[in-house]
Write a protein that holds these residues in place. Structure first.
Motif, PDB file in Angstrom:
ATOM      1  N   TRP A  46       0.900  -1.351  -0.022  1.00 40.90           N
ATOM      2  CA  TRP A  46      -0.034   0.064   0.062  1.00 40.90           C
ATOM      3  C   TRP A  46       0.799   1.105  -0.162  1.00 40.90           C
ATOM      4  O   TRP A  46       0.722   2.318  -0.584  1.00 40.90           O
ATOM      5  N   ARG A  47       1.828   1.288   0.959  1.00 43.60           N
ATOM      6  CA  ARG A  47       2.596   2.416   0.885  1.00 43.60           C
ATOM      7  C   ARG A  47       3.595   2.712  -0.396  1.00 43.60           C
ATOM      8  O   ARG A  47       3.521   3.751  -0.653  1.00 43.60           O
ATOM      9  N   ARG A  48       3.910   1.546  -1.128  1.00 39.53           N
ATOM     10  CA  ARG A  48       4.466   1.700  -2.245  1.00 39.53           C
ATOM     11  C   ARG A  48       3.564   2.218  -3.296  1.00 39.53           C
ATOM     12  O   ARG A  48       3.915   3.034  -4.231  1.00 39.53           O
ATOM     13  N   ALA A  49       2.157   1.721  -3.234  1.00 37.98           N
ATOM     14  CA  ALA A  49       1.315   2.380  -4.280  1.00 37.98           C
ATOM     15  C   ALA A  49       1.109   3.784  -4.160  1.00 37.98           C
ATOM     16  O   ALA A  49       0.918   4.512  -5.366  1.00 37.98           O
ATOM     17  N   VAL A  50       1.049   4.181  -2.931  1.00 38.28           N
ATOM     18  CA  VAL A  50       0.729   5.550  -2.748  1.00 38.28           C
ATOM     19  C   VAL A  50       1.988   6.475  -3.053  1.00 38.28           C
ATOM     20  O   VAL A  50       1.907   7.556  -3.688  1.00 38.28           O
ATOM     21  N   THR A 110      -0.756   5.408  12.929  1.00 38.26           N
ATOM     22  CA  THR A 110      -1.797   5.451  12.118  1.00 38.26           C
ATOM     23  C   THR A 110      -1.733   4.297  10.981  1.00 38.26           C
ATOM     24  O   THR A 110      -0.678   3.795  10.739  1.00 38.26           O
ATOM     25  N   ASP A 111      -2.557   3.888  10.511  1.00 37.48           N
ATOM     26  CA  ASP A 111      -2.934   2.884   9.641  1.00 37.48           C
ATOM     27  C   ASP A 111      -2.348   3.154   8.376  1.00 37.48           C
ATOM     28  O   ASP A 111      -2.566   4.451   7.901  1.00 37.48           O
ATOM     29  N   ASP A 112      -1.718   2.370   7.695  1.00 36.86           N
ATOM     30  CA  ASP A 112      -1.064   2.513   6.449  1.00 36.86           C
ATOM     31  C   ASP A 112      -1.955   2.785   5.190  1.00 36.86           C
ATOM     32  O   ASP A 112      -1.758   3.839   4.505  1.00 36.86           O
ATOM     33  N   CYS A 113      -3.256   2.447   5.260  1.00 35.02           N
ATOM     34  CA  CYS A 113      -4.330   2.778   4.265  1.00 35.02           C
ATOM     35  C   CYS A 113      -4.879   4.116   4.431  1.00 35.02           C
ATOM     36  O   CYS A 113      -5.839   4.575   3.830  1.00 35.02           O
ATOM     37  N   LEU A 114      -4.408   4.961   5.545  1.00 31.76           N
ATOM     38  CA  LEU A 114      -4.844   6.408   5.720  1.00 31.76           C
ATOM     39  C   LEU A 114      -3.668   7.316   5.648  1.00 31.76           C
ATOM     40  O   LEU A 114      -3.408   8.138   6.434  1.00 31.76           O
ATOM     41  N   CYS A 115      -2.681   6.892   4.631  1.00 30.71           N
ATOM     42  CA  CYS A 115      -1.659   7.650   4.242  1.00 30.71           C
ATOM     43  C   CYS A 115      -1.851   8.436   2.891  1.00 30.71           C
ATOM     44  O   CYS A 115      -2.707   7.793   2.196  1.00 30.71           O
ATOM     45  N   ALA A 116      -1.202   9.900   2.601  1.00 33.49           N
ATOM     46  CA  ALA A 116      -1.555  10.527   1.685  1.00 33.49           C
ATOM     47  C   ALA A 116      -0.218  10.516   0.544  1.00 33.49           C
ATOM     48  O   ALA A 116       0.941  10.462   1.060  1.00 33.49           O
ATOM     49  N   ALA A 117      -0.536  10.715  -0.744  1.00 27.18           N
ATOM     50  CA  ALA A 117       0.744  10.872  -1.661  1.00 27.18           C
ATOM     51  C   ALA A 117       0.966  12.431  -1.607  1.00 27.18           C
ATOM     52  O   ALA A 117       0.298  13.106  -2.248  1.00 27.18           O
ATOM     53  N   ALA A 160       4.846   8.235   0.795  1.00 27.01           N
ATOM     54  CA  ALA A 160       3.507   8.204   1.535  1.00 27.01           C
ATOM     55  C   ALA A 160       3.717   8.800   2.869  1.00 27.01           C
ATOM     56  O   ALA A 160       4.548   8.556   3.699  1.00 27.01           O
ATOM     57  N   ALA A 161       2.701   9.560   3.024  1.00 28.55           N
ATOM     58  CA  ALA A 161       2.871  10.643   4.391  1.00 28.55           C
ATOM     59  C   ALA A 161       1.531  10.003   5.124  1.00 28.55           C
ATOM     60  O   ALA A 161       0.453  10.090   4.886  1.00 28.55           O
ATOM     61  N   HIS A 162       1.986   9.710   6.566  1.00 25.80           N
ATOM     62  CA  HIS A 162       1.026   9.343   7.607  1.00 25.80           C
ATOM     63  C   HIS A 162       0.462  10.454   8.172  1.00 25.80           C
ATOM     64  O   HIS A 162       1.200  11.559   8.342  1.00 25.80           O
ATOM     65  N   ARG A 163      -0.662  10.374   8.837  1.00 26.19           N
ATOM     66  CA  ARG A 163      -1.310  11.522   9.628  1.00 26.19           C
ATOM     67  C   ARG A 163      -0.254  11.511  10.932  1.00 26.19           C
ATOM     68  O   ARG A 163       0.068  10.638  11.366  1.00 26.19           O
ATOM     69  N   ASN A 164      -0.157  12.567  11.502  1.00 32.98           N
ATOM     70  CA  ASN A 164       0.453  13.099  12.584  1.00 32.98           C
ATOM     71  C   ASN A 164      -0.514  12.865  13.855  1.00 32.98           C
ATOM     72  O   ASN A 164       0.212  12.884  15.171  1.00 32.98           O
ATOM     73  N   ALA A 165      -1.629  13.124  13.803  1.00 34.42           N
ATOM     74  CA  ALA A 165      -2.449  13.212  14.916  1.00 34.42           C
ATOM     75  C   ALA A 165      -2.467  11.678  15.701  1.00 34.42           C
ATOM     76  O   ALA A 165      -2.668  10.884  15.496  1.00 34.42           O
TER      77      ALA A 165
END
Length: 102
Positions: A20-24, A51-58, A38-43
């Motif tokens: 998932w992280r690679r795809a992002v 935080t879950d990997d499925c909630l990271c952003a490109a 692949a950037a994860h939420r900081n909160a």
């Protein structure tokens, strides 16, 4: 209307996926089109919480830094921008054929 906050999970109870992280990271920054990571939420991250990997952003390094530590936005605005980036990332992954229903 209040937005539900997504809580970080203990490491053993979170979605973790290198694929998932690679795809992002393979799609461009959802804000400017530059090469992304692949950037994860900081909160709420820290200690044994992630935080879950499925909630990271490109995000490119510039946008990632702005959202993580930027001084031009409040914490709430930075979190809202990250949430918007996550949604745009999911949309981009679907449009690229990287997310399909089984």
């Amino acid at each position: 209307m209040a937005v539900a906050q997504l809580s970080p999970r203990p490491k053993e109870d979170r979605h973790s996926s290198e694929a998932w992280r690679r795809a992002v990271a393979e799609i461009p920054c959802v804000f400017c089109g530059a090469p992304a990571q692949a950037a994860h939420r900081n909160a709420g991250k820290g200690l044994s919480l992630k935080t879950d990997d499925c909630l990271c952003a490109a995000l490119c390094p510039t946008h990632h830094s702005e959202i993580d530590q930027g001084k031009s936005m409040t914490r709430e605005q930075r979190r809202a921008e990250m949430d918007r980036a996550i949604v745009l990332t999911l949309r981009a992954l679907v449009h690229a054929g990287r997310v399909v229903l089984a």
